[in-house]
Design a protein around this motif. Structure first.
Motif, mmCIF file in Angstrom:
data_model
loop_
_atom_site.group_PDB
_atom_site.id
_atom_site.type_symbol
_atom_site.label_atom_id
_atom_site.label_comp_id
_atom_site.label_asym_id
_atom_site.label_seq_id
_atom_site.Cartn_x
_atom_site.Cartn_y
_atom_site.Cartn_z
ATOM 1 N N UNK A 94 -5.592 -47.315 39.968
ATOM 2 C CA UNK A 94 -6.426 -48.337 39.322
ATOM 3 C C UNK A 94 -7.366 -47.721 38.303
ATOM 4 N N UNK A 95 -7.952 -46.579 38.670
ATOM 5 C CA UNK A 95 -8.853 -45.900 37.741
ATOM 6 C C UNK A 95 -8.116 -45.438 36.496
ATOM 7 N N UNK A 96 -6.921 -44.909 36.715
ATOM 8 C CA UNK A 96 -6.124 -44.448 35.578
ATOM 9 C C UNK A 96 -5.741 -45.627 34.683
ATOM 10 N N UNK A 97 -5.395 -46.737 35.334
ATOM 11 C CA UNK A 97 -5.059 -47.948 34.577
ATOM 12 C C UNK A 97 -6.248 -48.392 33.724
ATOM 13 N N UNK A 98 -7.447 -48.346 34.314
ATOM 14 C CA UNK A 98 -8.656 -48.730 33.580
ATOM 15 C C UNK A 98 -8.897 -47.794 32.397
ATOM 16 N N UNK A 99 -8.749 -46.503 32.649
ATOM 17 C CA UNK A 99 -8.954 -45.521 31.569
ATOM 18 C C UNK A 99 -7.968 -45.787 30.435
ATOM 19 N N UNK A 100 -6.720 -46.046 30.789
ATOM 20 C CA UNK A 100 -5.688 -46.245 29.764
ATOM 21 C C UNK A 100 -5.908 -47.525 28.965
ATOM 22 N N UNK A 101 -6.421 -48.560 29.638
ATOM 23 C CA UNK A 101 -6.524 -49.851 28.945
ATOM 24 C C UNK A 101 -7.877 -50.086 28.286
ATOM 25 N N UNK A 102 -8.928 -49.409 28.768
ATOM 26 C CA UNK A 102 -10.264 -49.758 28.286
ATOM 27 C C UNK A 102 -10.966 -48.680 27.466
ATOM 28 N N UNK A 103 -10.467 -47.476 27.471
ATOM 29 C CA UNK A 103 -11.202 -46.400 26.796
ATOM 30 C C UNK A 103 -10.457 -45.905 25.562
ATOM 31 N N UNK A 104 -11.208 -45.220 24.723
ATOM 32 C CA UNK A 104 -10.610 -44.671 23.507
ATOM 33 C C UNK A 104 -9.536 -43.651 23.822
ATOM 34 N N UNK A 105 -9.818 -42.753 24.747
ATOM 35 C CA UNK A 105 -8.814 -41.731 25.084
ATOM 36 C C UNK A 105 -7.579 -42.390 25.693
#
Lengths: 238, 304
Positions: free
Chosen positions: B156-167
């Motif tokens: 879930x955290x990885x999904x959030x990072x991929x969908x919500x952050x610049x990186x």
């Protein structure tokens, strides 16, 4: 001092010499059209300037800095951006994400999500749509908008009318007028000779990797270009 | 009730497999590389955590946190020294290079730690054997539940990072078209390095849970790689939530197989993997045949 100076560039695909000792200069605000038949070396030249194709020899100087050895990303930071042939959008990502990802390492400048959408209003209702689901014209607009998000000083446009309907091409060129007004230098590869001459101030015609004909659009006749295009004349107009 | 119990145990085991496979799936999704050193890197992380637990702190959670920075550094080196140069050589070279790396890691670990089995189970106290009695004879291991929840949090955290952050956007974009990302000013090599670092974080956490759940030796990486690989293939290459599904399918198959026969634990898992692999290959084959029949060899025409 010119903004972009191409000095004796030679680019190859294996043994094939695609660009052969090409030199020219661009100033701030120049709009150059690069025309020529398929395989003349136009796209290779643009890709070499953008930094995604390594030249065999020659130099590329941008604003006094030799950028020949720099990678494409580093050239974007200096102000050279390219809209590649085929649009190359990130198809599974939304239009908004396509634009936002281009802003991550963008140069400071006037182009941002709001100003880009003002220039390309057809993208506003499509912001949440996957880029791969847009029409060809919308994809082309999104591709140019994405390049603008990096705040370029020189924009390289490769075959932006390819595969589009005349109406879609009209819309794209209409939107480009906003870019012209900002004084951005544009180097345009275009198969449609009429549009190229209408939009640009200078034209260069490539043949077999060289530029045998170049000059201001008012000075070079359509016949001269067509002769060069098909290899019938090698006259140089300055 | 027995079958239900096996399914629940398999589901929880699937959480571990999903965690183990997430780094492999993620790296494949971004760089299109099958990292055959994945299992060995997980074992390397387990040994690193063990060393930290033995010499720095007895707190396993803190030891995992301390192991992450050096493993990220390993990831950076792995990317710059092995992956990126080998990627230029085509599809096969990275596979051979990572296979070679796995052999080097295994043998260096053997050289340093010998063939003795190790485990972090003694360092986590009652968590290694405690369970909750849900109903009747249905028990849920606390460690299995923690593993499953950790897998959910990681994915879930990885999904959030991929969908919500610049990186995250840069990683998704690079996965689609690395040259196009270079053309908008983001160095694809840096993105690949970041992706490898993230993969190594996932591998480190998976290595920690592997060490807490069971024993391990320097040569345990190959088995872990097989389970991770099967999970990724079942769930869909490069898909995060597919990885969770793949892990659950593999875990449930193994658990039900063990109910039939003790050796059935492994056989059932491999059998499900093979069936799904064959189905995928044939589906792709038939789809290609249909496409060839439908789509003309050269399409033309303007699009609006």
């Amino acid at each position: 001092m010119s903004l972009l100076s191409i000095q004796s560039i030679d680019a190859r695909h294996g043994l094939l010499r695609a660009v052969n000792d090409v030199s020219f200069d661009c100033d701030q605000g120049d709009i150059l059209a690069l025309v020529g038949a398929n395989g003349a070396g136009k796209t290779t030249l643009l890709r070499t300037i953008a930094g995604v194709h390594a030249p065999h020899s020659g130099r590329i100087v941008f604003d006094g800095v030799d950028v020949t050895g720099l990678r494409a990303a580093a050239r974007v930071h200096l102000g050279i951006a390219m809209v590649p042939e085929g649009r190359r959008l990130f198809g599974s990502m939304t239009v908004e994400d396509n634009l936002r990802v281009a802003a991550i390492r963008a140069r400071p400048g006037s182009w941002n999500l709001d100003t880009v959408l003002d220039a390309f209003p057809q993208l506003k209702p499509k912001l949440r749509s996957p880029a791969g689901q847009l029409s060809g014209g919308q994809q082309q607009a999104a591709s140019i908008a994405r390049a603008l998000m990096t705040n370029p000083r020189v924009l390289l446009l490769d075959e932006i009318s390819l595969g589009l309907s005349p109406i879609a091409v009209d819309q794209v060129y209409q939107s480009l007028q906003a870019l012209v007004a900002t004084g951005t230098t544009i180097l345009l590869v275009e198969q449609d000779l009429g549009r190229a001459l209408k939009f640009s101030r200078r034209v260069m015609c490539m043949l077999e990797g060289s530029i045998p004909l170049q000059g201001n659009t008012g000075e070079v006749t359509r016949e001269q270009i067509l002769d060069t295009y098909f290899g019938l004349g090698r006259e140089t107009v300055h | 009730m027995q079958i239900l119990n096996q399914i629940i145990q398999g589901l929880l085991l699937g959480g571990y497999y999903a965690m183990l496979a997430s780094g492999l799936s993620f790296l494949f999704g971004v760089m299109r590389i099958v990292n055959l050193a994945h299992g060995s890197l997980a074992v390397l992380a387990a040994y690193l955590i063990l060393v930290i637990v033995q010499h720095v702190t007895s707190n396993v959670v803190l030891a995992v946190a301390l192991a992450i920075p050096p493993m990220v550094l390993v990831g950076w080196l792995f990317n710059r020294v092995i992956l990126q140069p080998s990627m230029r050589g085509g599809f096969l070279v990275p596979i051979l290079a990572t296979f070679g790396l796995s052999i080097v890691i295994d043998n260096l670990l053997f050289l340093r730690f010998g063939a003795d089995t190790q485990s972090l189970a003694p360092n986590i106290g009652m968590l290694s054997y405690s369970s909750w009695n849900v109903v009747g004879n249905l028990y849920v291991s606390q460690l299995d539940a923690l593993t499953f929840v950790t897998a959910l949090v990681l994915l879930g955290g990885l999904q959030l990072v991929l969908s919500r952050t610049g990186i995250g956007r840069a990683i998704r974009a690079t996965a689609e078209d690395a040259e196009a990302i270079d053309l908008i000013g983001i160095d694809s090599r840096a993105v690949y390095t970041a992706a490898t670092a993230i993969s190594l974080v996932l591998i480190t956490v998976a290595g920690a849970f592997m060490a807490m759940r069971a024993t391990f030796t320097p040569y345990a990486g190959a088995t872990q790689l097989i389970f991770a690989f099967e999970t990724v293939v079942i769930g869909g290459e490069g898909s995060l939530w597919g990885t969770l599904l793949g892990g659950i399918v593999l875990g449930v198959a193994q658990s039900l197989g063990a109910q039939i026969n003790p050796i059935g634990f492994l056989i059932a898992g491999h059998a499900v993997f093979l069936v799904i692999l064959v189905l995928k290959v044939y589906r792709g084959h038939f789809r290609n045949l249909r496409l060839r029949a439908i789509i003309p060899t050269r399409s033309s025409g303007a699009t609006a």
